[in-house]
Design an enzyme around this catalytic site. Structure first.
Site, short mmCIF file in Angstrom:
data_model
loop_
_atom_site.label_atom_id
_atom_site.label_comp_id
_atom_site.label_asym_id
_atom_site.label_seq_id
_atom_site.Cartn_x
_atom_site.Cartn_y
_atom_site.Cartn_z
N GLY A 59 -5.07 -3.40 -0.17
CA GLY A 59 -5.55 -3.70 -1.50
C GLY A 59 -4.42 -4.01 -2.46
O GLY A 59 -3.24 -3.92 -2.12
N GLY B 63 -0.63 -4.12 -1.22
CA GLY B 63 -0.30 -3.54 0.07
C GLY B 63 -1.28 -4.03 1.11
O GLY B 63 -2.07 -4.96 0.88
N ASP C 237 1.38 7.94 5.72
CA ASP C 237 2.08 6.74 5.27
C ASP C 237 3.11 7.08 4.20
O ASP C 237 3.16 6.44 3.15
CB ASP C 237 1.08 5.70 4.75
CG ASP C 237 1.66 4.29 4.72
OD1 ASP C 237 2.65 4.04 5.43
OD2 ASP C 237 1.12 3.44 3.99
N LYS D 48 -6.81 0.10 -8.50
CA LYS D 48 -6.60 -0.35 -7.12
C LYS D 48 -7.87 -1.04 -6.63
O LYS D 48 -8.96 -0.45 -6.66
CB LYS D 48 -6.26 0.83 -6.21
CG LYS D 48 -6.00 0.41 -4.76
CD LYS D 48 -5.54 1.58 -3.92
CE LYS D 48 -5.26 1.16 -2.49
NZ LYS D 48 -4.81 2.29 -1.64
N LEU E 231 0.38 -5.07 -10.59
CA LEU E 231 1.38 -4.03 -10.41
C LEU E 231 1.94 -4.02 -8.99
O LEU E 231 3.04 -3.51 -8.76
CB LEU E 231 0.79 -2.65 -10.73
CG LEU E 231 0.41 -2.39 -12.19
CD1 LEU E 231 -0.30 -1.05 -12.32
CD2 LEU E 231 1.64 -2.44 -13.08
N GLY E 232 1.19 -4.55 -8.05
CA GLY E 232 1.67 -4.56 -6.66
C GLY E 232 0.51 -4.74 -5.70
O GLY E 232 -0.66 -4.77 -6.09
N VAL F 279 -3.07 -3.65 -6.76
CA VAL F 279 -3.18 -2.80 -7.93
C VAL F 279 -2.86 -3.63 -9.17
O VAL F 279 -1.86 -4.36 -9.20
CB VAL F 279 -2.22 -1.59 -7.86
CG1 VAL F 279 -2.38 -0.70 -9.08
CG2 VAL F 279 -2.47 -0.79 -6.59
#
Length: 316
Positions: free
Chosen positions: A49, A46, A161, A64, A43-44, A51
């Site tokens: 970590g 950063g 953030d 995550k 899903l993505g 996801v």
């Protein structure tokens, strides 16, 4: 110091003892191992970590994954994620079902949202040369301010953030805040971390800051979503630093309402002492109008996504 360390050790033991317990609606799953969660797709990712979308007994989860290291500060960020996301009862914060701790990783199991606002902007809004209507921006603002105020009032935590990629939306039009990996106690807030492009002037200068730094980040986020472009042009960190600390704060285009201009001006007050806090934002006319306004975010989102699919630009 010893008392503090003992309390931290007890807190960590409580965290470890709850590993593998997932509460999904009325169903409690115990002794869940990470191998029980079948990976569907990424899903993505950063700084702290990635996801993935996974399945447990036909239930879809967003998981995550964060790697534990020997770095104490990085591990603190992981445990802060666990502490905040598993101890909140705010409907505008992504819901956690529980977590799984292994020898070298921590996996936080969360409700699946459709996408972040960064993806919504880049994949759907900008390609169609659309704009997010002011009423939708209002329905983004109210949940985010409510969630941030909850973190402050109930946990003495600021997010640190705030940006479009950390605000999520689902197909029902629900807006929720996520990613507390760099959240911190307000009393310990002189670090300059987070995505630099959204940092307030005082954080850029590495000065002391408080919850009003998150309000600045929210203001930058709203202008970016309203205009589909980042408000400061820059090609290097030094150009960004100069823009944020020395140039005038960005403004909305004139086609938005006077009340919205006034709201964002209070978010983007460079003098932190003059910048609004959460109570002041909630008392402003624009916020109160948007809070009471009936606006069908679900229908708007469906129209935006369907329009792109009809044009043949779907990624599927």
């Amino acid at each position: 110091m010893n008392h503090y360390q003992n309390e931290e050790d007890r807190k960590y033991e409580r965290i470890k003892n709850n590993s593998g317990k997932l509460q999904i609606g009325p169903q409690l799953y115990e002794n869940v191992k990470i191998d029980n969660l079948r990976v569907m797709f990424d899903l993505g990712s950063g700084a702290f970590g990635k996801v993935t979308q996974r399945v447990l007994n036909n239930r879809i989860l967003a998981v995550k994954e964060m790697q534990k290291t020997d770095n104490e500060e990085e591990n603190k960020r992981i445990y802060m994620d666990l502490q905040v996301i598993t101890c909140n009862d705010c409907s505008f914060i992504v819901k956690s079902y529980g977590y799984i701790i292994t020898f070298d990783h921590v996996y936080i199991c969360m409700e699946k949202m459709e996408m972040c606002l960064e993806k919504l902007n880049k994949k759907y809004i900008k390609p169609q040369e659309m704009n997010i209507p002011e009423c939708i921006l209002g329905k983004i603002t109210v949940p985010v301010v409510t969630a941030l105020k909850y973190l402050n009032d109930e946990h003495e935590i600021m997010h640190r953030d705030i940006k479009p990629s950390n605000i999520l939306i689902d197909l029902n039009g629900n807006i929720k805040l996520c990613d507390f990996g760099i959240a911190g106690k307000i009393i310990d807030s002189d670090e300059s971390i987070g995505c630099r492009a959204y940092l307030s002037p005082e954080r850029m200068k590495r000065s002391k800051y408080d919850i009003r730094a998150d309000i600045w980040s929210l203001g930058i986020t709203l202008i970016e979503l309203a205009t589909s472009k980042f408000p400061y042009p820059f090609e290097s960190y030094f150009e960004l630093f100069y823009a944020v600390t020395e140039m005038s704060a960005p403004k909305l285009p004139k086609n938005f309402s006077h009340d919205f201009h006034e709201f964002l001006d209070k978010c983007l007050e460079k003098d932190v002492e003059k910048r609004a806090n959460y109570n002041e934002l909630e008392s402003m006319k624009w916020y109160q109008i948007q809070n009471a306004l009936k606006c069908d975010v679900e229908k708007w989102l469906a129209n935006v996504c369907d329009a792109l699919i009809e044009d043949g630009d779907s990624e599927n």
